[in-house]
Design an enzyme around this catalytic site. Structure first.
Site, short mmCIF file in Angstrom:
data_model
loop_
_atom_site.label_atom_id
_atom_site.label_comp_id
_atom_site.label_asym_id
_atom_site.label_seq_id
_atom_site.Cartn_x
_atom_site.Cartn_y
_atom_site.Cartn_z
N HIS A 104 0.89 -1.17 0.00
CA HIS A 104 0.00 0.00 0.00
C HIS A 104 0.92 1.21 0.00
O HIS A 104 1.99 1.17 0.62
CB HIS A 104 -0.83 0.12 1.28
N ASP A 107 2.25 2.02 3.40
CA ASP A 107 3.17 1.07 4.06
C ASP A 107 4.61 1.47 3.77
O ASP A 107 5.48 1.28 4.61
CB ASP A 107 3.12 -0.36 3.50
N GLU A 235 -10.90 -7.04 -4.11
CA GLU A 235 -10.68 -8.04 -3.06
C GLU A 235 -11.90 -8.03 -2.12
O GLU A 235 -12.03 -7.16 -1.26
CB GLU A 235 -9.41 -7.69 -2.29
N GLU A 271 -9.08 -13.68 -0.94
CA GLU A 271 -8.34 -13.94 0.30
C GLU A 271 -9.05 -15.03 1.09
O GLU A 271 -10.25 -14.94 1.37
CB GLU A 271 -8.22 -12.65 1.12
N HIS A 274 -10.99 -13.97 4.14
CA HIS A 274 -12.22 -13.22 3.82
C HIS A 274 -13.32 -14.17 3.38
O HIS A 274 -14.50 -13.96 3.67
CB HIS A 274 -11.94 -12.19 2.72
N ASP A 299 -4.85 -13.76 -2.13
CA ASP A 299 -4.19 -13.32 -0.90
C ASP A 299 -4.15 -14.54 0.00
O ASP A 299 -5.16 -14.97 0.56
CB ASP A 299 -4.95 -12.15 -0.24
N ASP A 310 -10.42 -11.22 10.98
CA ASP A 310 -9.40 -11.51 9.99
C ASP A 310 -8.05 -11.69 10.69
O ASP A 310 -7.33 -10.73 10.88
CB ASP A 310 -9.37 -10.26 9.07
N ASP A 312 -5.47 -13.34 9.66
CA ASP A 312 -4.34 -13.30 8.71
C ASP A 312 -3.18 -14.20 9.10
O ASP A 312 -2.04 -13.74 9.27
CB ASP A 312 -3.83 -11.85 8.56
N ASP A 342 -0.64 -12.49 2.38
CA ASP A 342 -1.28 -11.44 3.19
C ASP A 342 -1.48 -12.04 4.59
O ASP A 342 -2.61 -12.31 5.02
CB ASP A 342 -2.60 -11.02 2.55
C1 XLS Z 1 -7.50 -6.51 4.63
C2 XLS Z 1 -7.02 -6.79 3.29
C3 XLS Z 1 -5.86 -5.91 2.83
C4 XLS Z 1 -5.75 -5.97 1.34
C5 XLS Z 1 -5.00 -4.85 0.74
O1 XLS Z 1 -8.23 -7.27 5.22
O2 XLS Z 1 -6.70 -8.13 3.19
O3 XLS Z 1 -4.69 -6.30 3.45
O4 XLS Z 1 -5.21 -7.16 0.91
O5 XLS Z 1 -5.57 -3.63 0.99
NI NI Z 2 -5.78 -9.03 1.54
NI NI Z 3 -7.55 -9.43 4.92
#
Ligand code: XLS
Ligand code: NI
Ligand code: NI
Length: 441
Positions: A104, A107, A235, A271, A274, A299, A310, A312, A342
């Site tokens: 991003h 980032d 996404e 993802e 998600h 992702d 989430d 991750d 991700d």
């Molecule tokens: C957040 C998203 C984010 C996207 C990019 O939940 O996964 O990380 O991948 O903005």
């Molecule tokens: Ni993501």
């Molecule tokens: Ni995410």
């Protein structure tokens, strides 16, 4: 020519040593040089590192601050730190052997006091990233704009009730597209951030959705104007941070994109975490996207199914990934997409080598799943089963249903003459056992 720079990691470059190796800092299944179907495994997998987790993740959570301290974060000048962090990141990308990275805007570079200053800082960091890409051969899978962290975006970006915030977000996407182009990004991602709502007491849902579509349309127009040829990706995510995210899942997004005539411009970045938050499996989302010809990128992570957010995490579930891989391979692969980790370290994983263990585990699990999925597809047992299950639509009145050559009167005649259909087993337990023979022999 490799640029000589200070080393931030003592861990050596990760090599493939095979399934028998006892070295935890080696690949057991991912051999980047292995050739399968005329392409290297590196080319098949297109692994990517997510800058925000790997290099901005501190381990902080709502209950406490960061735990992960990195040497390159030391320093008072945030721009100097951003440049040093970029050096560390490219050292990691190279050592883990990831051919791609993703970021991003916020980032990689800190915000300045104004948008103009933020853009200037971003340009400086991007110039450095470009040099590092050139020196290492690591490429940009996708770029995106962070339109959710800054308080100005607390009520969304494209769906903010304030047109001023919409304009600010547009300016930020414009710049993010420019730098993604500058770095040769192969895709550009739109994750919904705070595009959603908390309560309808203060929300005009219809106007917000139309505004989101307007933003995406303008982004596509601008990309064309500046010659950005990368793939646009949406996404989906059903909730978090807002209670009701507009881009709920692939099916919802397909409806949204078709409503606004945007379906030809977008594919999906799916993802895993998600998907499960939306009440789907990872494979379900892949199949829905693929059925619409809109499978773009992944992702790669997973969530904790006992929690409703989430998390991750790195995914080491070979069974889940094998199922996903069969659908991806059947769909013809990811094209310009890839598998982007991700995923973030758990809060107590504070060692530098934890970052290596995490990515090694993810890459090995995906590579192994890819190989098992290829075997499953080569033997074709599941496909044959499914084909036979639908074979009554291959001929006769079944075919006429598919080719739109029949009607209710005709079908009533069929039903009256054939009588009661015989029950045919779905054979789920048999198929689950068959899957296990591929996974466990
Ligand atoms: C957040 C998203 C984010 C996207 C990019 O939940 O996964 O990380 O991948 O903005
Ligand atoms: Ni993501
Ligand atoms: Ni995410």
């Amino acid at each position: 020519m490799k640029k000589k720079s200070a080393s931030f990691f003592t861990t050596p470059a990760i090599a493939f040593e095979g399934p028998q190796s006892a070295n935890a800092l080696a690949f057991k299944h991912y051999n980047p040089a292995e050739i399968i179907d005329g392409k290297t495994m590196a080319e098949h997998m297109r692994f990517s590192i997510a800058y925000w987790h790997a290099f901005r993740g501190t381990g902080s959570d709502p209950f406490g601050p960061g735990t992960i301290i990195r040497p390159w974060e030391a320093g008072k000048d945030p721009v100097a730190v951003a440049l040093k962090r970029m050096d560390a990141a490219f050292e990691f990308f190279t050592k883990i052997g990831a051919p791609f990275w993703c970021f991003h805007d916020r980032d990689i570079a800190p915000e300045g006091k104004s948008l103009a200053e933020s853009n200037k800082i971003l340009d400086k960091v991007v110039a450095h990233a470009k040099e590092l890409q050139k020196a290492t051969g690591v490429k940009l899978l996708w770029g995106t704009a962070n339109l959710f962290s800054n308080p100005r975006f607390m009520c969304g970006a494209a769906t903010n009730p304030d047109a001023h915030v919409f304009a600010y977000a547009a300016a930020q996407i414009k710049k993010a597209l420019e730098v993604t182009l500058e770095l040769g990004g192969e895709n550009y991602v739109f994750w919904g951030g705070r595009e959603g709502y908390e309560t309808l007491l203060n929300t005009n849902l219809k106007r917000e959705q139309a505004h989101l579509a307007a933003m995406l349309r303008m982004a596509a127009d601008y990309a064309k104007e500046i010659g950005f040829k990368g793939q646009f990706l949406i996404e989906p995510k059903p909730k978090e941070p807002t209670t009701h995210q507009y881009d709920f899942d692939c099916a919802t997004c397909i409806g949204f994109l078709r409503t606004y005539g945007l379906e030809k411009i977008f594919k999906f970045n799916i993802e895993t975490n998600h998907a499960t938050l939306a009440g789907h499996t990872f494979q379900h989302e892949i199949e829905v996207a693929a059925a619409a010809g809109m499978l773009g990128s992944i992702d790669a992570n997973t969530g904790n199914l006992l929690l409703g957010w989430d998390t991750d995490q790195f995914n080491t579930d070979v069974k889940e990934l094998t199922l996903a891989m069969t659908s991806i391979i059947k769909a013809g692969g990811l094209g310009t997409g890839g598998f982007n980790f991700d995923a973030k370290l758990r809060r107590p994983s504070v060692d530098a080598d934890d970052l290596f263990h995490a990515h090694i585990g993810g890459m090995d699990a995906y590579a192994l799943a890819f190989k098992i999925a290829r075997k499953i597809l080569a033997e074709g047992k599941f496909e044959q089963f499914v084909k036979e299950r639908y074979s009554s639509f291959d001929t006769g009145f079944g075919k006429e249903i598919e080719t739109k050559k029949t009607n209710f009167r005709e079908l009533e005649k069929v039903a009256l003459s054939l009588g009661e259909p015989t029950l045919k087993s779905g054979k789920q337990e048999y198929l689950e056992n068959l899957l296990n023979t591929y996974l466990h022999g």
